[in-house]
Design a protein around this motif. Structure first.
Motif, PDB file in Angstrom:
ATOM      1  N   GLY A 196       2.739  -8.871  -9.598  1.00 14.67           N
ATOM      2  CA  GLY A 196       3.572  -8.024 -10.392  1.00 14.67           C
ATOM      3  C   GLY A 196       4.037  -6.917  -9.526  1.00 14.67           C
ATOM      4  N   GLY A 197       4.611  -5.584 -10.935  1.00 14.00           N
ATOM      5  CA  GLY A 197       5.240  -5.141  -9.854  1.00 14.00           C
ATOM      6  C   GLY A 197       4.519  -3.591  -9.574  1.00 14.00           C
ATOM      7  N   SER A 198       3.549  -3.895  -9.301  1.00 15.14           N
ATOM      8  CA  SER A 198       2.908  -1.689  -9.305  1.00 15.14           C
ATOM      9  C   SER A 198       2.402  -2.139  -8.091  1.00 15.14           C
ATOM     10  CB  SER A 198       1.693  -1.891 -10.827  1.00 15.14           C
ATOM     11  OG  SER A 198       0.601  -2.999 -10.567  1.00 15.14           O
ATOM     12  N   TYR A 199       2.032  -0.908  -8.080  1.00 17.08           N
ATOM     13  CA  TYR A 199       1.060  -0.572  -6.245  1.00 17.08           C
ATOM     14  C   TYR A 199      -0.468  -1.022  -6.121  1.00 17.08           C
ATOM     15  CZ  TYR A 199       0.525   1.342  -2.093  1.00 17.08           C
ATOM     16  OH  TYR A 199       0.086   1.386  -0.614  1.00 17.08           O
ATOM     17  N   GLY A 200      -0.555  -1.396  -7.064  1.00 11.79           N
ATOM     18  CA  GLY A 200      -2.074  -1.885  -7.455  1.00 11.79           C
ATOM     19  C   GLY A 200      -2.061  -3.151  -7.113  1.00 11.79           C
ATOM     20  N   GLU A 201      -1.328  -3.865  -7.849  1.00 14.70           N
ATOM     21  CA  GLU A 201      -0.800  -5.885  -7.053  1.00 14.70           C
ATOM     22  C   GLU A 201      -0.646  -6.005  -6.118  1.00 14.70           C
ATOM     23  OE1 GLU A 201      -0.061  -6.941 -11.884  1.00 14.70           O
ATOM     24  OE2 GLU A 201       1.385  -5.435 -11.148  1.00 14.70           O
ATOM     25  N   PHE A 202       0.496  -5.035  -5.782  1.00 14.82           N
ATOM     26  CA  PHE A 202       1.145  -4.265  -4.175  1.00 14.82           C
ATOM     27  C   PHE A 202      -0.113  -4.847  -3.087  1.00 14.82           C
ATOM     28  CE2 PHE A 202       2.864  -2.853  -0.715  1.00 14.82           C
ATOM     29  CZ  PHE A 202       2.638  -3.447   0.020  1.00 14.82           C
ATOM     30  N   LEU A 203      -0.833  -3.679  -3.619  1.00 12.95           N
ATOM     31  CA  LEU A 203      -2.305  -3.863  -2.568  1.00 12.95           C
ATOM     32  C   LEU A 203      -2.917  -4.704  -2.078  1.00 12.95           C
ATOM     33  CD1 LEU A 203      -3.075  -1.311  -0.781  1.00 12.95           C
ATOM     34  CD2 LEU A 203      -4.658  -0.694  -2.698  1.00 12.95           C
ATOM     35  N   ALA A 204      -3.085  -5.549  -3.326  1.00  8.61           N
ATOM     36  CA  ALA A 204      -3.994  -6.409  -3.257  1.00  8.61           C
ATOM     37  C   ALA A 204      -3.537  -7.311  -2.921  1.00  8.61           C
ATOM     38  CB  ALA A 204      -4.418  -6.401  -4.995  1.00  8.61           C
ATOM     39  N   SER A 205      -1.858  -7.812  -2.875  1.00 11.58           N
ATOM     40  CA  SER A 205      -1.546  -8.565  -2.030  1.00 11.58           C
ATOM     41  C   SER A 205      -1.561  -9.096  -0.536  1.00 11.58           C
ATOM     42  CB  SER A 205      -0.289  -8.825  -2.542  1.00 11.58           C
ATOM     43  OG  SER A 205       0.423  -8.080  -2.338  1.00 11.58           O
ATOM     44  N   ARG A 206      -2.028  -8.099  -0.422  1.00  9.92           N
ATOM     45  CA  ARG A 206      -2.290  -7.290   1.687  1.00  9.92           C
ATOM     46  C   ARG A 206      -3.443  -6.772   1.592  1.00  9.92           C
ATOM     47  NH1 ARG A 206       3.499  -8.119   2.706  1.00  9.92           N
ATOM     48  NH2 ARG A 206       2.879  -8.327   4.802  1.00  9.92           N
ATOM     49  N   PRO A 207      -4.435  -7.365   1.585  1.00 10.57           N
ATOM     50  CA  PRO A 207      -5.435  -7.049   2.100  1.00 10.57           C
ATOM     51  C   PRO A 207      -6.175  -6.440   3.186  1.00 10.57           C
ATOM     52  CG  PRO A 207      -5.977  -8.977   1.163  1.00 10.57           C
ATOM     53  CD  PRO A 207      -4.831  -9.313   1.369  1.00 10.57           C
ATOM     54  N   PRO A 208      -7.164  -5.325   3.429  1.00 11.77           N
ATOM     55  CA  PRO A 208      -7.490  -5.091   4.294  1.00 11.77           C
ATOM     56  C   PRO A 208      -7.643  -6.254   5.806  1.00 11.77           C
ATOM     57  CG  PRO A 208      -8.301  -4.079   3.224  1.00 11.77           C
ATOM     58  CD  PRO A 208      -7.694  -5.005   2.758  1.00 11.77           C
ATOM     59  N   SER A 209      -8.613  -7.589   4.999  1.00  9.01           N
ATOM     60  CA  SER A 209      -9.345  -8.886   5.908  1.00  9.01           C
ATOM     61  C   SER A 209      -8.078  -9.199   6.765  1.00  9.01           C
ATOM     62  CB  SER A 209      -9.355  -9.160   4.582  1.00  9.01           C
ATOM     63  OG  SER A 209      -8.611  -9.792   3.282  1.00  9.01           O
ATOM     64  N   ALA A 210      -6.838  -9.679   6.234  1.00  7.34           N
ATOM     65  CA  ALA A 210      -5.594  -9.643   6.205  1.00  7.34           C
ATOM     66  C   ALA A 210      -5.319  -9.070   7.712  1.00  7.34           C
ATOM     67  CB  ALA A 210      -4.255  -9.515   5.928  1.00  7.34           C
ATOM     68  N   GLU A 211      -5.382  -8.039   8.138  1.00 12.17           N
ATOM     69  CA  GLU A 211      -4.935  -6.659   9.166  1.00 12.17           C
ATOM     70  C   GLU A 211      -6.327  -7.615  10.275  1.00 12.17           C
ATOM     71  OE1 GLU A 211      -4.047  -2.839   9.499  1.00 12.17           O
ATOM     72  OE2 GLU A 211      -3.649  -2.595   7.280  1.00 12.17           O
TER      73      GLU A 211
END
Length: 437
Positions: A196-211
């Protein structure tokens, strides 16, 4: 000896600490550093009193976007903003210009576009993308400071990421001539489209594990190939432990973070339309921010640079699922970091180490310190003054920044580039790595 300029400050931030001093400039370089009241014959003199004298900041992570997307930013607007913010040297990213800086001919176009438009000095990164391995040495010989690559989608089709096999080939080639590789490290296997378009949903889409997974991959390849590797815009504090272990093992791996990760947090984002906060990797929670500060204090993270990544305002409209990801903060990096650093009991000398000395060392530039023989790039900075950010008054091409309306501490009163006041005329130079060794 008569000097061209003498600047006296009771708060000069020098390599051995903060103290009263007079800095004498001759032929564009620091020629002498003496006690504050020492007699020094000079053609011009500036007395700053209790205003601090800093070395000019070095920002090695700036997207200027010219040529090709000059409507997003440009050499003139970016470098004027830099001068106003106490930054005297930039190193320009190889994207999002058209063409990207992935061939010697594209580098020549960059330099031609910069000619006569620079208010501060500017160097250039090259790019490592699929299909350009045979150009890497030629770009190195032509003076780029290193090579940027992505492990995931860059956001623009003309700068694709390197898969595992091609990344290994690029690292091997760059290691063969002693080059530096700088990496946008997010593992695509752990990324997904926001639900979705919220910041929380955006943040969840790029988790720390990816980095973390991508950083661990870079560390493994650095160990295998011997290449010097630098992690760009570190957002996830989960990466600090593997980086610390790699550095303790003697691997040539370093990392940077950005003002927005050190001064903002997810709770600051007011709603889905506040897309000035959107960047990749994302701004995370307050506990993560605190851990990044500890990474700076222990030296695991050696640089603070802006990742100034602007675009036209139209691309920032919408929500966090659709807007362009990039924070504009080039003119505000110093006061933003100083505001937070002071609240945490850190000194101006620490800020100088992170924002001037560290980036200059990364790019092997004769900048970033007030020392005899170095370029006389200097900043008069009042650390006690406050101001409220008005985006419309910034010199960036577009008035979009997450710092709009915030009260920050620290005002840049003047900037000198090689002993000449910067900001009023394009006195900057294009830099090449081969000219700065």
């Amino acid at each position: 000896m008569r000097y061209d300029l003498v600047i006296r400050s009771r708060r000069a931030v020098l390599p051995d600490g903060e103290r009263p001093a007079a800095v004498a400039v001759r032929d564009g370089r620091v020629a002498a550093i003496t006690p504050y009241d020492a007699p020094l014959p000079a053609s011009a003199e500036t007395r700053l009193g209790d205003t601090a004298l800093l070395p000019g900041l070095v920002d090695t992570h700036v997207h200027i976007n010219e040529p090709g997307r000059t409507e997003w930013e440009g050499f003139a607007t970016a470098t004027r903003a830099a001068a106003s913010g106490g930054v005297t040297t930039l190193v320009d990213m190889p994207l999002n210009s058209l063409p990207p800086t992935v061939t010697p001919s594209a580098l020549a176009l960059k330099r031609a576009a910069a000619e006569g438009a620079l208010f501060v000095d500017v160097g250039f990164w090259g790019g490592a993308v699929p299909g350009n391995r045979l150009y890497l040495r030629a770009l190195h010989d032509a003076g780029v400071f290193g090579f940027k690559c992505f492990t995931s989608d860059s956001g623009v089709p003309e700068f694709p990421p390197l898969g595992a096999a091609r990344m290994r080939e690029a690292f091997q080639e760059i290691a063969s001539f002693g080059g530096l590789v700088i990496v946008h490290a997010e593992d695509p296997a752990d990324l997904r489209a926001p639900s979705g378009g919220s910041y929380g949903e955006f943040l969840a889409s790029r988790p720390p594990s990816a980095e973390r997974r991508a950083v661990e991959r870079v560390i493994a390849l650095a160990a295998e190939t011997g290449v010097r590797a630098h992690i760009l815009h570190l957002s996830a504090a989960d990466c600090l432990d593997p980086l610390a272990r790699a550095q303790a093992d003697g691997l040539p791996v370093s990392a940077e973070t950005c003002p927005h990760y050190l001064t903002l947090c997810a709770d600051d984002v007011p709603g889905p339309s506040a897309t000035s906060y959107k960047c990749c990797p994302p701004i995370r929670d307050a506990a993560n921010r605190d851990a990044l500060w500890r990474g700076l204090e222990t030296g695991v993270v050696s640089c603070v640079v802006t990742d100034h990544s602007p675009c036209v305002p139209e691309l920032k409209r919408g929500d966090f699922a659709t807007a362009w990801g990039g924070v504009s903060s080039l003119q505000l990096g110093l006061p933003a970091v100083w505001t937070e650093a002071r609240s945490r009991g850190r000194s101006l000398a620490s800020v100088v180490r992170w924002m001037a000395e560290g980036p200059a060392a990364l790019a092997a530039l004769p900048k970033g310190r007030i020392a005899v023989g170095r370029d006389a790039d200097l900043v008069a900075f009042d650390p006690e003054a406050d101001f409220t950010v008005d985006a419309a008054s910034l010199h960036h091409r577009h008035p979009v920044t997450p710092y709009e309306g915030r009260t920050l501490s620290g005002v840049v009163q003047a900037t000198w580039l090689r002993g000449t006041r910067a900001g009023d005329a394009p006195i900057g130079r294009p830099l090449a790595r081969t000219e700065t060794r």
